[in-house]
Design a protein around this motif. Structure first.
Motif, mmCIF file in Angstrom:
data_model
loop_
_atom_site.group_PDB
_atom_site.id
_atom_site.type_symbol
_atom_site.label_atom_id
_atom_site.label_comp_id
_atom_site.label_asym_id
_atom_site.label_seq_id
_atom_site.Cartn_x
_atom_site.Cartn_y
_atom_site.Cartn_z
ATOM 1 N N ALA A 140 135.852 104.352 53.068
ATOM 2 C CA ALA A 140 135.258 104.020 51.830
ATOM 3 C C ALA A 140 134.688 102.634 52.061
ATOM 4 O O ALA A 140 133.687 102.232 51.314
ATOM 5 C CB ALA A 140 136.084 104.438 50.845
ATOM 6 N N ARG A 141 135.571 101.427 52.639
ATOM 7 C CA ARG A 141 135.185 100.378 52.521
ATOM 8 C C ARG A 141 133.795 100.064 53.332
ATOM 9 O O ARG A 141 133.391 98.771 53.133
ATOM 10 C CB ARG A 141 136.455 99.450 53.477
ATOM 11 C CG ARG A 141 136.434 99.759 54.686
ATOM 12 C CD ARG A 141 137.668 99.031 55.440
ATOM 13 N NE ARG A 141 137.545 99.427 57.007
ATOM 14 C CZ ARG A 141 138.599 99.404 57.828
ATOM 15 N NH1 ARG A 141 139.780 99.005 57.174
ATOM 16 N NH2 ARG A 141 138.325 99.519 59.091
ATOM 17 N N ASP A 142 133.329 100.898 54.112
ATOM 18 C CA ASP A 142 132.193 100.673 55.077
ATOM 19 C C ASP A 142 131.214 101.586 54.582
ATOM 20 O O ASP A 142 129.975 101.671 55.494
ATOM 21 C CB ASP A 142 132.597 101.204 56.522
ATOM 22 C CG ASP A 142 133.775 100.230 57.082
ATOM 23 O OD1 ASP A 142 133.909 98.972 56.599
ATOM 24 O OD2 ASP A 142 134.226 100.525 58.093
ATOM 25 N N HIS A 143 131.118 102.089 53.487
ATOM 26 C CA HIS A 143 129.944 103.120 53.011
ATOM 27 C C HIS A 143 128.762 102.183 52.643
ATOM 28 O O HIS A 143 127.783 102.575 53.121
ATOM 29 C CB HIS A 143 130.449 103.554 51.658
ATOM 30 C CG HIS A 143 131.231 104.983 51.807
ATOM 31 N ND1 HIS A 143 131.916 105.653 50.865
ATOM 32 C CD2 HIS A 143 131.817 105.262 52.904
ATOM 33 C CE1 HIS A 143 132.606 106.546 51.262
ATOM 34 N NE2 HIS A 143 132.654 106.569 52.594
ATOM 35 N N PRO A 178 135.499 110.525 59.168
ATOM 36 C CA PRO A 178 134.554 110.387 58.287
ATOM 37 C C PRO A 178 134.640 108.641 58.013
ATOM 38 O O PRO A 178 135.550 108.039 58.267
ATOM 39 C CB PRO A 178 134.987 111.019 56.864
ATOM 40 C CG PRO A 178 135.728 112.059 57.263
ATOM 41 C CD PRO A 178 136.475 111.672 58.859
ATOM 42 N N VAL A 179 133.423 107.961 57.604
ATOM 43 C CA VAL A 179 133.292 106.592 57.477
ATOM 44 C C VAL A 179 134.308 106.536 56.259
ATOM 45 O O VAL A 179 134.420 106.856 55.455
ATOM 46 C CB VAL A 179 131.882 106.116 56.938
ATOM 47 C CG1 VAL A 179 131.724 104.862 56.666
ATOM 48 C CG2 VAL A 179 130.872 106.682 58.218
ATOM 49 N N THR A 231 123.106 108.951 59.950
ATOM 50 C CA THR A 231 123.469 109.121 58.959
ATOM 51 C C THR A 231 124.929 110.233 59.077
ATOM 52 O O THR A 231 125.212 110.433 60.212
ATOM 53 C CB THR A 231 122.617 109.977 58.016
ATOM 54 O OG1 THR A 231 122.348 111.433 58.388
ATOM 55 C CG2 THR A 231 121.458 109.302 57.629
ATOM 56 N N ALA A 232 125.476 110.651 58.091
ATOM 57 C CA ALA A 232 126.795 111.325 58.108
ATOM 58 C C ALA A 232 126.285 112.726 58.683
ATOM 59 O O ALA A 232 127.288 113.634 59.547
ATOM 60 C CB ALA A 232 127.298 111.478 56.963
ATOM 61 N N PHE A 267 127.342 101.542 56.172
ATOM 62 C CA PHE A 267 126.751 102.563 56.922
ATOM 63 C C PHE A 267 125.547 103.282 56.359
ATOM 64 O O PHE A 267 124.755 103.593 57.342
ATOM 65 C CB PHE A 267 128.006 103.685 57.014
ATOM 66 C CG PHE A 267 127.424 104.985 57.581
ATOM 67 C CD1 PHE A 267 127.296 105.193 59.129
ATOM 68 C CD2 PHE A 267 127.328 105.942 56.905
ATOM 69 C CE1 PHE A 267 126.957 106.074 59.715
ATOM 70 C CE2 PHE A 267 126.632 107.314 57.583
ATOM 71 C CZ PHE A 267 126.679 107.320 59.082
ATOM 72 N N ALA A 268 125.537 102.919 55.078
ATOM 73 C CA ALA A 268 124.065 103.252 54.350
ATOM 74 C C ALA A 268 122.896 102.776 55.000
ATOM 75 O O ALA A 268 122.050 103.357 55.054
ATOM 76 C CB ALA A 268 124.269 103.246 52.741
#
Length: 478
Positions: free
Chosen positions: A266-269, A263-264, A281-282, A272-273
């Motif tokens: 958290a710092r890169d959310h 999973p991506v 996407t995820a 990634f969005a």
């Protein structure tokens, strides 16, 4: 006058005196605004789609390349050839693999491989914690690096970080809530699959049989099987990568598949969005809705992405007497281009306290190193290290060791017969043909074509880390 006060006075003047304030049009003339003047034409929209896909495609490449690279590597390194070459460190999933001999030009698994150590590799799928047991190496240099699948070095086990006495280190997957027995050192990791990458020092010319026996004392087993003397790792395998297509966008398919298992962070959310605009996407990668302009932008991004990664050397590496001296290889932070670069041609690189890797590809005249010329490296003294140092030549094209008539692939602190002056200075001839002169014994053979060199400094002393040690210049011998 502050802008807010000016606008307040203009507003009061408008209300009380019927005056006016500068219009938007007037301000636009003072400060040109391309967006305000751009027509919302089909031509602008198409150009914008291509530009947006290109910009986000570049970001997705340099951010996601390490994950794609590692997913490829863990499949390569768990695919064991038969017969297995002595230089190979491949092993099945959840097992340790040791090279039985030093790397040579024939060893093709690892770009920029050293010729100083026996390599270890293990890909570990952490369905539960795993225990890595290391033996007492009697002060012999070794290190086992624990990488997550973003090619981030999360832990060191070895001479510098933990000493050389025997010990048990537990690789703990994300979310595990159990309690460890006493005497075990906990190493929390951030991905459920990790790569162990190790090195065991080999002195020049020494008998390898005792080292092979030492290798057998390193073990890896699930925590639940730690006390089971009959444990044998069962056959396991990794799911295949996505099937290749012919549209040129397979990198994004591989990245999407890798993200499902990793999973991506958290710092890169937020970063990634942004990729959803081109279908990543995820949930996966869907290129079916891409406009032709978007596809063109993504293909251009995949062509330029590697160049962006390589450009990290310009900003992340210091230049010291002509050598590129990168640091922070175990703390990339948000420097995604550097992380991408290291995970590619410098896979498995370590932080500067463990080892420094000054790289040289140009001579003292700023020209590419090539076997068409002869060079001399003049060391004022040997590099100050707490372990050892070596100088290695690599082909620029394939980044492999250089085949040569004396089978010398590096020169270093343990090179037998190294010629050194009384004051500690020495010279290293680097050229294709055998040299003459007082330092002929120090010859480091070069290839006929372009090449580069790496000066490895294992456990460098503060004099090196603080930049006080003067790296040798590379002089062209006329």
């Amino acid at each position: 006058m502050p802008k807010n006060r000016m606008w307040l006075r203009c507003a009061l003047a408008t209300l009380l005196l019927g005056g006016g304030c500068p219009s938007t049009a007037v301000l636009a003339q003072v400060r040109p605004d391309a967006l305000l003047s751009l027509p919302t034409s089909q031509e602008s929209i198409v150009a914008g789609l291509e530009g947006d896909a290109y910009a986000n495609g570049i970001n997705a490449y340099v951010w996601g390349y390490p994950l794609v690279r590692m997913e490829r590597v863990i499949r390569e390194y768990t695919s064991v050839p038969h017969p297995r070459p002595a230089t190979s460190y491949r092993a099945p999933l959840n097992q340790l693999g040791w090279a039985q001999s030093l790397a040579t030009p024939a060893a093709r698994d690892m770009p920029t491989a050293n010729n100083d150590t026996l390599y270890l590799s293990a890909v570990v799928r952490l369905n539960e914690p795993y225990v890595l047991h290391v033996p007492d190496t009697a002060d012999r240099y070794y290190v086992v690096d624990v990488f997550n699948l973003w090619h981030e070095l999360e832990h060191y086990v070895g001479r510098r970080a933990t000493g050389t006495v025997a010990g048990d280190y537990v690789l703990v997957p994300p979310g595990w809530q159990g309690t460890l027995p006493e005497g075990l050192k906990r190493l929390d990791v951030s991905t459920r699959t990790v790569w162990l990458w190790g090195r065991l020092r080999v002195n020049d010319g020494e008998d390898l049989a005792p080292l092979h026996a030492l290798q057998q004392q390193f073990t890896l087993r699930p925590l639940s099987q730690r006390d089971n003397p009959g444990y044998r790792a069962g056959a396991q395998s990794l799911a295949p990568l996505p099937t290749a297509s012919d549209d040129g966008l397979d990198f994004f398919r591989e990245l999407a598949a890798a993200i499902k298992d990793n999973p991506v962070p958290a710092r890169d959310h937020a970063l990634f969005a942004q990729f959803a605009r081109f279908g990543l996407t995820a949930e996966g990668f869907d290129p079916s809705r891409l406009a032709p302009a978007q596809k063109a932008g993504l293909l251009r991004a995949l062509a330029d992405g590697p160049k962006v990664a390589v450009s990290a050397l310009a900003s992340a590496a210091q230049q010291r007497n002509g050598w590129a001296w990168a640091s922070g290889l175990d703390r990339f932070g948000a420097n995604y281009p550097l992380r991408a670069l290291v995970s590619g041609p410098y896979l498995g690189g370590q932080g500067e306290k463990e080892a420094m890797y000054p790289l040289r590809s140009l001579d003292d005249k700023g020209q590419q190193l090539t076997g068409a010329k002869r060079y001399a490296l003049r060391f004022k003294s040997a590099p100050p290290v707490d372990a050892f140092w070596s100088l290695t030549v690599y082909n620029a094209g394939d980044k492999m060791l250089v085949d040569n008539p004396i089978a010398r692939y590096k020169l270093g602190s343990d090179t037998r017969g190294l010629k050194v002056n009384a004051d500690g200075s020495f010279e290293v001839p680097v050229q294709v043909v055998r040299p003459d002169g007082p330092f002929a014994a120090n010859w480091l053979p070069a290839p006929k074509g372009p090449f580069y060199m790496i000066l490895r400094l294992y456990q460098p002393k503060d004099e090196v880390l603080e930049g006080h040690y003067e790296l040798p210049q590379v002089h062209v011998v006329e």
